[in-house]
Design an enzyme around this catalytic site. Structure first.
Site, PDB file in Angstrom:
ATOM      1  CB  SER A 298      -0.693  -0.558   0.944  1.00  0.00           C
ATOM      2  OG  SER A 298      -0.429   0.633   2.820  1.00  0.00           O
ATOM      3  CG  ASP A 299       1.491   5.862  -1.168  1.00  0.00           C
ATOM      4  OD1 ASP A 299       1.800   6.178  -0.188  1.00  0.00           O
ATOM      5  OD2 ASP A 299       1.382   6.190  -1.901  1.00  0.00           O
ATOM      6  CB  CYS A 300       3.025   5.701   3.737  1.00  0.00           C
ATOM      7  SG  CYS A 300       4.175   4.813   2.307  1.00  0.00           S
ATOM      8  CB  SER A 302      -3.399   3.468   0.792  1.00  0.00           C
ATOM      9  OG  SER A 302      -2.231   2.952   0.122  1.00  0.00           O
TER      10      SER A 302
END
Ligand SMILES: *[C@@H]1O[C@H](CO)[C@@H](O)[C@H](O)[C@H]1NC(C)=O
Ligand SMILES: *[C@@H]1O[C@H](CO)[C@@H](O)[C@H](O)[C@H]1NC(C)=O
Ligand SMILES: *[C@@H]1O[C@H](CO)[C@@H](O)[C@H](O)[C@H]1NC(C)=O
Ligand SMILES: *[C@@H]1O[C@H](CO)[C@@H](O)[C@H](O)[C@H]1NC(C)=O
Ligand SMILES: *[C@@H]1O[C@H](CO)[C@@H](O)[C@H](O)[C@H]1NC(C)=O
Length: 770
Positions: A298-300, A302
């Site tokens: 995931s993004d940080c 998401s």
């Protein structure tokens, strides 16, 4: 984002305390790498997951079988908890290497032992070189430096780079991180850079990784913060057609052709579903259709965002369950460490879903050698601090900037002759730029050569900033000093543009004009110059500089991106003709009037009924300031078509509907695609007086069916030619792959009828018939 520490065992806490003490006394001068399966410990060596002869999958299965659920969830997050009972140290998954080893991810840092790393140009400039060999060469150097830093405990093995989102709108603050607006160029950049980073060489096992790259941010992510619309809550409304022919192709190439070890899902929603919770996009496409060999991150953070900002699920356990079940393996952040046990206990997901996720993560670490004991005894083990910032690495940073710099206008003033210049005025808020040159996702560079230093190494200079910073507000303008300097010099070089205060992550632009009073500064200095005035634009995104393009007071214009640590030297190499420029714009430069359309309108295709102009050279119908592919040289090149067919027959299987009825297009897959290919041979001649490099672009304009692009790039090849020399460039055109378009439902189709190939001014028509 809210974050709680993962459950920490007492020995791990003691180890961290000891490491902090060490850090305190030695100035964080770390020397020991982190690794599991220490071979000198017989207990560890006997574990199945430490067996180097077994496959990564078998070793991962052994490790998973030894873990309790509460331990497993510690392996779902970037700050991977230590598991001392199995000799596994803590590991930080998050490192970055967008254009050099970076300090942005917490997994990597610099210290007196390795105080800096080679800082290459931002990808938008490197992409302008259109040189696939260069993309890969940079990846190889960056991974050497990363491995060297890993061996002394300063860097991880998993790097969340490159950023391969399409630069869809010129206002995007992160466009600088990308290879531009074209899906083919972006795909080739992704494959080149990723293989350069990852390829462990023929000596290593087939599946080994040098470092693990990550193609991000999947998908249709290119709004950061535009007039208050933020990426954390933005819902990108995207048609299946635009998704499949604009946003997805770079990711598909990255996974299939680049064999990337990771894909990162973005913050935004696509058509109402957060990408990290979209089972079709993750399990269906990335892992199912494209067969990712690696992990989805995931993004940080998401997952936190889809719960707390988007309110997409009722409970945090639902958010954990939906994202893991969608196919997410690793969470940047702590959300999954906090909520996954409860989600399993509530029956929202099964433990086997967790096993699948951590298995993908373990296999990646095994391919990297993390479970093979001390990395200094493994391949790349001899790399160390003396392999970082070597003179050849730094020379490649300068070469990359030279190859990318784009000459947009030249009335004949360039190249300059150093021996005829007694004094040069160097003016503008970026004239002595240092930190600005390395853009974002930067690391500490080995050293800087600013434009002032680079040019000053050749001629005597007078420097005036003109404005105190790039924002160049009215009261920071220093016009008198600037015009005086220009009036008394033989030549004036103006270096203007942007920096991270104008365009960056979390900040999109609202205007395409040069910031603040920069246009006034440029006009006044150009007016006052007694010699030729050369305008240098340092920026990631494009600007509307129509006034300068049409001004006869401005003799030449260059765009230099954010050119990296050696930018000033490269600018001097180009201005003085030590390097003949060959960069080409990887994005369209639109007029300011383009900003009338909302950045949030994701549609690529124009809409005549509303006057919507469409986006990128493939679809945009309005005027441009400069076009995709523009770029001049100090020599000239002539193209001549040697051979290409005029007719190509598509042989359909018996019973195909298009044999009896009239079809506009046929599917781009199936038996009729086999060997449906032809060659295009072109002769390119350097018709000028100096050696030069030249990118040959092969574009095609398909028949006007399925809302097809006006033209699209199907190949490019860069050649280097001496004066008078000619060379033949061959393109192999695979009809179903290269001439196809995506129809309204997202299916690839080959349009029947006339396809016009363009190379420079040459046009050639090929008729495709059943
Ligand atoms: C390690 O794995 C290989 C391949 O599966 C196997 O032949 C060997 O017996 C294993 N070694 C040990 C010590 O278990
Ligand atoms: C071997 O590793 C195990 C697990 O980390 C540890 O408990 C043990 O003390 C180690 N043995 C030696 C001799 O270091
Ligand atoms: C130019 O920048 C360099 C590096 O930041 C700095 O050392 C130098 O003093 C600057 N030169 C002038 C004339 O301001
Ligand atoms: C530049 O000079 C022209 C005439 O030569 C004048 O019209 C214009 O206003 C001047 N521009 C600036 C910014 O000084
Ligand atoms: C492409 O880049 C590589 C690496 O810098 C260089 O050796 C090569 O000459 C370049 N090719 C062209 C045609 O410029």
């Amino acid at each position: 984002m809210a974050a709680a520490a993962p459950p920490f065992s007492a020995p791990a806490a003691a180890a961290v305390a000891a490491a902090l003490l060490l850090c305190f006394f030695s100035g964080c001068n770390a020397q020991t790498p982190v690794f599991a399966c220490d071979a000198s410990n017989a207990t560890l060596a006997a574990y199945g997951f430490c067996n180097r002869s077994a496959t990564p999958a078998a070793r991962a299965a052994d490790l998973v079988s030894r873990l309790k659920l509460a331990e497993k969830v510690g392996f779902l997050v970037d700050k991977q908890a230590a598991l001392p009972r199995l000799g596994i140290p803590a590991y930080e998954w998050w490192s970055e290497a967008l254009h050099g080893v970076s300090y942005v991810g917490p997994g990597t840092r610099f210290s007196p032992l390795v105080p800096g790393a080679t800082s290459f140009p931002q990808p938008i400039l490197t992409a302008a070189s259109f040189n696939v060999t260069l993309f890969r060469a940079i990846g190889e150097v960056v991974s050497n430096e990363a491995r060297a830093m890993h061996n002394v405990g300063l860097a991880g093995l998993t790097f969340w780079s490159p950023n391969i989102n399409i630069f869809r709108d010129p206002r995007w603050g992160r466009g600088q991180e990308t290879p531009g607006e074209d899906p083919l160029l972006t795909s080739k950049y992704a494959v080149g850079y990723v293989t350069g980073l990852q390829d462990a060489g023929s000596g290593a096992g087939g599946d080994s990784l040098k470092v693990a790259a990550c193609c991000k941010h999947y998908t249709a992510y290119d709004v950061d913060n535009w007039k208050g619309v933020e990426r954390y809550t933005f819902n990108a409304v995207v048609s299946q057609q635009d998704l499949d022919d604009t946003f997805q192709p770079p990711f598909k190439s990255c996974v299939i052709d680049g064999n990337v070890a990771s894909v990162m899902c973005s913050y935004n929603q696509v058509n109402g579903i957060p990408t990290c919770a979209d089972k079709d996009l993750l399990s269906g496409v990335i892992r199912g259709d494209w067969k990712l060999n690696g992990y989805i991150s995931s993004d940080c953070d998401s997952v936190d965002v889809l719960y707390n900002n988007q309110h997409y699920t009722k409970t945090p356990e639902d958010a954990a369950a939906i994202s893991i079940k969608a196919g997410l393996d690793l969470n940047c952040g702590n959300f999954l460490a906090q909520h996954t046990v409860a989600a399993v206990q509530a029956g929202k997901l099964s433990e086997s879903d967790v096993d699948r996720a951590i298995t993908n993560n373990f296999i990646t670490l095994m391919r990297l050698g993390f479970f093979d004991g001390d990395p200094r005894k493994l391949p790349f083990g001899s790399l160390g601090p003396s392999d970082v910032c070597t003179s050849s690495n730094q020379e490649l940073a300068r070469e990359a900037a030279r190859q990318g710099i784009v000459l947009l206008k030249n009335s004949g003033a360039l190249p300059l002759s150093a021996k005829n210049i007694k004094s040069m005025a160097i003016i503008g808020p970026n004239a002595n730029a240092s930190f600005t040159m390395i853009g974002n996702y930067e690391g500490t560079p080995c050293k800087y050569t600013t434009p002032l230093q680079g040019l000053g190494a050749n001629v005597a200079t007078v420097y005036q900033p003109g404005c105190t910073n790039v924002a160049c507000s009215g009261n920071s303008l220093q016009l008198d000093a600037a015009t005086k300097a220009a009036a008394s010099a033989d030549v004036t070089v103006l270096v203007v543009g942007a920096d991270q205060s104008i365009e960056r992550e979390s900040l999109d632009r609202t205007s395409l004009l040069l910031p603040g009073q920069q246009p006034q500064l440029v006009s006044a200095v150009a007016n006052a110059s007694s010699g030729p005035c050369i305008l240098v634009i340092m920026s990631g995104g494009p600007f509307d500089i129509s006034f300068a393009k049409s001004s006869d007071k401005i003799a030449a214009i260059l765009w230099v991106g954010y050119p990296g640590e050696a930018g000033g030297a490269a600018i001097a190499d180009v201005l003085f003709g030590y390097h003949n420029p060959s960069g080409r714009l990887p994005v369209t430069w639109y007029p300011e009037s383009f900003t009338k359309i909302p950045m949030t309108d994701m549609r690529m295709r124009p809409d005549k009924s509303t006057g919507y102009p469409g986006r990128t050279y493939r679809f945009y119908t309005g005027d441009t300031v400069y076009a995709f592919g523009d770029g001049l040289s100090y020599t000239s090149f002539a193209h001549h078509l040697v051979s290409a067919p005029t007719h190509v027959a598509v042989v359909l299987a018996e019973g195909h509907a298009c044999l009896t009825e009239h079809c506009l297009s046929v599917e781009a897959e199936g038996g009729h695609c086999d060997k449906l290919a032809f060659d295009v041979h072109l002769r390119v001649r350097n018709a000028g007086e100096v050696a030069g490099r030249h990118t040959v672009f092969l574009f095609s304009s398909p028949p006007a069916v399925h809302n097809a692009p006006a033209k699209h790039l199907l190949g490019f090849e860069k050649v280097s030619l001496e004066p008078g020399q000619a060379g033949v460039v061959a393109f192999k055109v695979d009809v179903c792959r290269d001439l196809s378009v995506v129809d309204e439902l997202g299916n690839r189709k080959v349009a029947l009828g006339s396809h016009t190939l363009h190379v420079g001014d040459l046009k050639h028509t090929i008729n495709l018939r059943v």
